[in-house]
Every structure is written in structure tokens, then in C-alpha cells.
Design a protein around this motif. Sequence first.
Motif, PDB file in Angstrom:
ATOM      1  N   ASP A   1       0.830  -1.203   0.000  1.00  0.00           N
ATOM      2  CA  ASP A   1       0.000   0.000   0.000  1.00  0.00           C
ATOM      3  C   ASP A   1       0.865   1.253   0.000  1.00  0.00           C
ATOM      4  OD1 ASP A   1      -2.308  -1.345  -0.030  1.00  0.00           O
ATOM      5  OD2 ASP A   1      -2.702  -1.214   2.139  1.00  0.00           O
ATOM      6  N   LYS A   2       0.323   2.264  -0.592  1.00  0.00           N
ATOM      7  CA  LYS A   2       0.984   3.575  -0.563  1.00  0.00           C
ATOM      8  C   LYS A   2       0.994   4.076   0.875  1.00  0.00           C
ATOM      9  CE  LYS A   2       1.002   5.313  -4.186  1.00  0.00           C
ATOM     10  NZ  LYS A   2       1.893   5.313  -5.354  1.00  0.00           N
TER      11      LYS A   2
ATOM     12  N   TYR B   1       3.422  11.405  -5.656  1.00  0.00           N
ATOM     13  CA  TYR B   1       2.571  10.468  -4.912  1.00  0.00           C
ATOM     14  C   TYR B   1       2.309   9.208  -5.728  1.00  0.00           C
ATOM     15  CZ  TYR B   1      -1.583   8.492  -2.708  1.00  0.00           C
ATOM     16  OH  TYR B   1      -2.483   7.626  -2.118  1.00  0.00           O
ATOM     17  N   LYS B   2       2.051   9.416  -7.010  1.00  0.00           N
ATOM     18  CA  LYS B   2       1.729   8.265  -7.882  1.00  0.00           C
ATOM     19  C   LYS B   2       2.905   7.303  -8.001  1.00  0.00           C
ATOM     20  CE  LYS B   2      -1.533  10.910 -10.671  1.00  0.00           C
ATOM     21  NZ  LYS B   2      -1.476  11.901 -11.755  1.00  0.00           N
TER      22      LYS B   2
ATOM     23  N   SER C   1       6.435   4.813  -3.108  1.00  0.00           N
ATOM     24  CA  SER C   1       5.820   3.831  -2.209  1.00  0.00           C
ATOM     25  C   SER C   1       5.457   4.494  -0.893  1.00  0.00           C
ATOM     26  CB  SER C   1       6.771   2.661  -1.962  1.00  0.00           C
ATOM     27  OG  SER C   1       7.943   3.107  -1.314  1.00  0.00           O
ATOM     28  N   ALA C   2       6.152   5.586  -0.588  1.00  0.00           N
ATOM     29  CA  ALA C   2       5.909   6.318   0.655  1.00  0.00           C
ATOM     30  C   ALA C   2       6.314   7.765   0.436  1.00  0.00           C
ATOM     31  CB  ALA C   2       6.715   5.718   1.796  1.00  0.00           C
TER      32      ALA C   2
END
Lengths: 281, 281
Positions: B3-4, B246-247, B250-251
Motif C-alpha cells: 500500500d501507498k 505520490y503516484k 511507495s511512501a
Amino acid sequence: MADKLILDGKIVSNEVKMKLKDRVDKLADIGITPCLATILVGEDPSSETYVKMKGNACEKLGIISKRIHLSADITTDTLLQTISELNEDDGVHGILLQHPVPDHIDERCAFESIAIEKDVDGVTSLGYGQTAFGFGVYPSCTPAAIMQIIDYFDIQVEGKNAVVVGRSPILGKPVSALLLNRNATVTTCHSYTENLELHLSQADIVVAAVGKPNFIQGSWLKEGAVVIDAGYNKGNVGDVDYESCYKKASAITPVPGGVGPVTISMLLKHTVESAERTVKI
Amino acid sequence: MADKLILDGKIVSNEVKMKLKDRVDKLADIGITPCLATILVGEDPSSETYVKMKGNACEKLGIISKRIHLSADITTDTLLQTISELNEDDGVHGILLQHPVPDHIDERCAFESIAIEKDVDGVTSLGYGQTAFGFGVYPSCTPAAIMQIIDYFDIQVEGKNAVVVGRSPILGKPVSALLLNRNATVTTCHSYTENLELHLSQADIVVAAVGKPNFIQGSWLKEGAVVIDAGYNKGNVGDVDYESCYKKASAITPVPGGVGPVTISMLLKHTVESAERTVKI
């Protein structure tokens, strides 16, 4: 492609020493003789040789070599006391504590106790911090030697990718800082680096300071890289596999006769500068 | 793909402050109240706001905020005198000189005059050198905040490629040093870097500390990079183009609410630690 350039440290070193000779003479005219105090702890034969070489280089140039040899079983406190006395001694302009000291002595603590204005070997964290911030006067001698070679041979640093392999307090870290201050993009690699070859393949300037004989291979390098070998290992070999790297490089330092002789000259230069500063104050 | 992860600085900051509260209480039990002295020179509205925020954060935690406001026309000597008095004052555990001071004042000289044991903001070259050598106790607060976030969210650093964009004495240089000490391979980029996008495309961890709004583009990043935005520009935006990064990431730290709040917590933490050290001595 330009001619292959051998970055001959002896030429650089001789030039530095020639200029220093004049400065030593000028100091003599006003009654000042620069003095480097060297401290050797214990009987390590390599260390004895290094200290002797440094002392002899001083004397050849008219710098006083004050050689202090302490027995291997002294305590950290005794060493600190010796350094403190040298810090206070107006006749001493530079202090060099030969690395390594015996294991039971706190070497870092001893280094840190050297007065910043006499830290001509560039071992204190304060000296390092000042160097990294751009106003240090005595960077660690091997990094200073590397920059001297780069300048002598007019090697462009600004905007270049520099990869430093190694991160010791007296070599990898300060040479990274000096290259960064000269506007190189600096990558510092070390034993945990996962893809050293990729980093090296993009490097315009490679500084090997890793302490592994013949480690850096020519096949890892970018065509035309400048290769600076700051390593010195048993058997008179550097950290760079000279033969294969020579083929790939546009310029390369030999071992011996590359960074080594310039390093000693930097020590002499810093000692003379320290003596000059006592006059200016 | 995992998950992001939004690296929420407020969560980190709250946890730090909660733990600090206990430590402040324990100090209170033995009659000690940590005290941070802040020095503001002149009337710059942003600086006034920053100093106020820091002071208020202190008071909320039970730390004394000793606020010193000097007029814009003081000399460097007056500032040095003020710092010297704070250095001598046993009731003061930390000293923060708000940057920037008016142009006619030698800011570096003022920073350097802060006693190392009270340099909780991590501005001295000695503090930087100690940090880079691995035994510094108060790294500069924003770099410390970045490491705190990295640790809180359990982001792996060892062996990773970290690219730091920026090389200021209080941000780019010390965060490069801290990442290197944690065994990342660190590349420090800046305005002279010729192929920033290439460097970023290989970075597992990106620290943006460049002072240009929305500068770092998502298209420059490696898929899954960890993006730390240490920038804070007018209009409440960071150095990272959040939407596009953001896209790819990963963080990622948001701005506001990322590195900023943790930075203040680090200042509080260092001040409490400094007070604790006066007991241990």
C-alpha cells in the motif's frame, strides 16, 4: 581522445615543496622555524616508518621535527597530557598523532584533544566540520593531496559525477566534502553499497579509498574517467587495478608515486601555514 | 506492491512529544525544568512566527521558553555577547539563534559561538563534524526529523541508494551524513548537478531540500521510491510536486504535516536531553 595522463604525484609534491621552501625562509628571516610534533605510541614497524618519513621530510625543508615516542603501555590520560602540553607549547605549530594507537587507548578522544589551530593532519571532528562547511584551513592531508593533484593537472570538478569509494573520517568523508564544495555531484560508496559497478560506470571522477588491494576494476569504469587511487596496501599496490583501469581512464594516479608523496607535502604545507598564522595574529 | 504510505509527521511528532512529557516530569521531580533560549534578531515576520511556534511548543510540554528579541541594528559583537551569557547560564539547556539574521551580522560566527553542549539546533560545524563521525548528540533538527520519520515507519536505509537534493549546512549536508552513517549509498545533488533526473531515477530514497516549490517531478522518480520532502515554500508547498510524486512513490511525506512538525519535536527532544545530561554529569 586526449592523451592518457599519468597524474605523477612527485611532480606535484616537488612543486609544493619548492614554494614552501621560500615560505620557510621568510619565516626564518623573522626568527620563526615551523615545528611539527609527531607522536608515535608503541612499536608498530609501519607506523615507525611513516613517522620517520614525515620527520625527515620536515627536516629536509627546514621544519623542526619534534619526535615523541611513547611506550605501548601508556594510558589514554598520559597521551592526553602529552597532547595538552604540545597544545600549550608556542614553539609547536602542528601536532600529528600517528594512527593507529594501541587498542586500549581511546584514539578518537586523543584526536579530539588536539587544538584546532595545530590540527595540521586534519583529524578532529571540528576540523572536518569546518572543512565541510567551507571554511576549514587544514583538511585531512590525503584529501588535500587529492585536490592538489586535481588542481595541478587542471581536472574539471564542477558539475562532474564523483564517486568516492570509502567513508573513513580522514579520507572518504573529507574528500567527499571537498569535492562537493567544488561543485561535483558526489556519491559516497562503501561496504554496504549494493551496486558499486553501476555507480562507478557513471563516474567522471573515481576516488578509491577502500583499503583493498587492486579492488577497482577497469571494466567497472566509464570510458575516460579520472581515477585517483588513495589506497596503499601491502606489496606497494593501491586500491585500483592499475593495468585494467589505465586502459579505461583518461587520467590516473600511479601507486606508488601518486597521492602518497603529495600527502606528506600537504602535512608540511599545513605546518608552515600554521607557523605563518602565529605571526599574523 | 505494498500500500501507498503517507508518512504522517503529526503521528510521529505526537509520539515523540508523549514520551518527552514523561521525561520532563521526571526532571521536574528532581527540580529541573528544561529551558530553551531562542534569539530573534530584527522584525522578519516569518522568523517571528517560527520562533513563536517553537516557544509555544516548549511551553506546552513544560519546557521554559526564554525568548530574547534583539533589534535589527545590533552588531555581531552584541549578539556574541548575548550568546556567551546564555552559554554561561546554567539554567539554559539549549540555544537557538533564528536564521536568518540581518545581513550586517556575521551569522556563521554567531552560530559557531554556541557552546556545543547547548547546540540543540545543530548549527555548529563541531556538531556537524561529530554527527558525521557518528558520535554527535544533537544533529540539526530537520535531518534528525527525517531519520525519526524513517525509523517510525520502519523504512529500510541500509544498502539503499539515497539521493539528497540540496547541500545546506543545516539540511542537505547533515542528512547526507546521517543516511551515510546508516549505511545508505548517498549522492548529494545541487544546483551544479548535471543530470539530476538520472540520479533520481536510481534513488530508493529521495530527500528534497532544495528550496524550490514543487520542483521534484514524479516522472523523475524510480517506481516505489520513498520521498521525503524537507522543503517549505511560500503557499504552504514543499519542494516535491506532490501529486505526480505520490503516484510513483511507495511512501511520501506531505507538506504541510510531514517533516515540519517532527522538526520542532526534535528541537524539544534535544533540549530535554541536554537538561538530562546536566544531571548525569
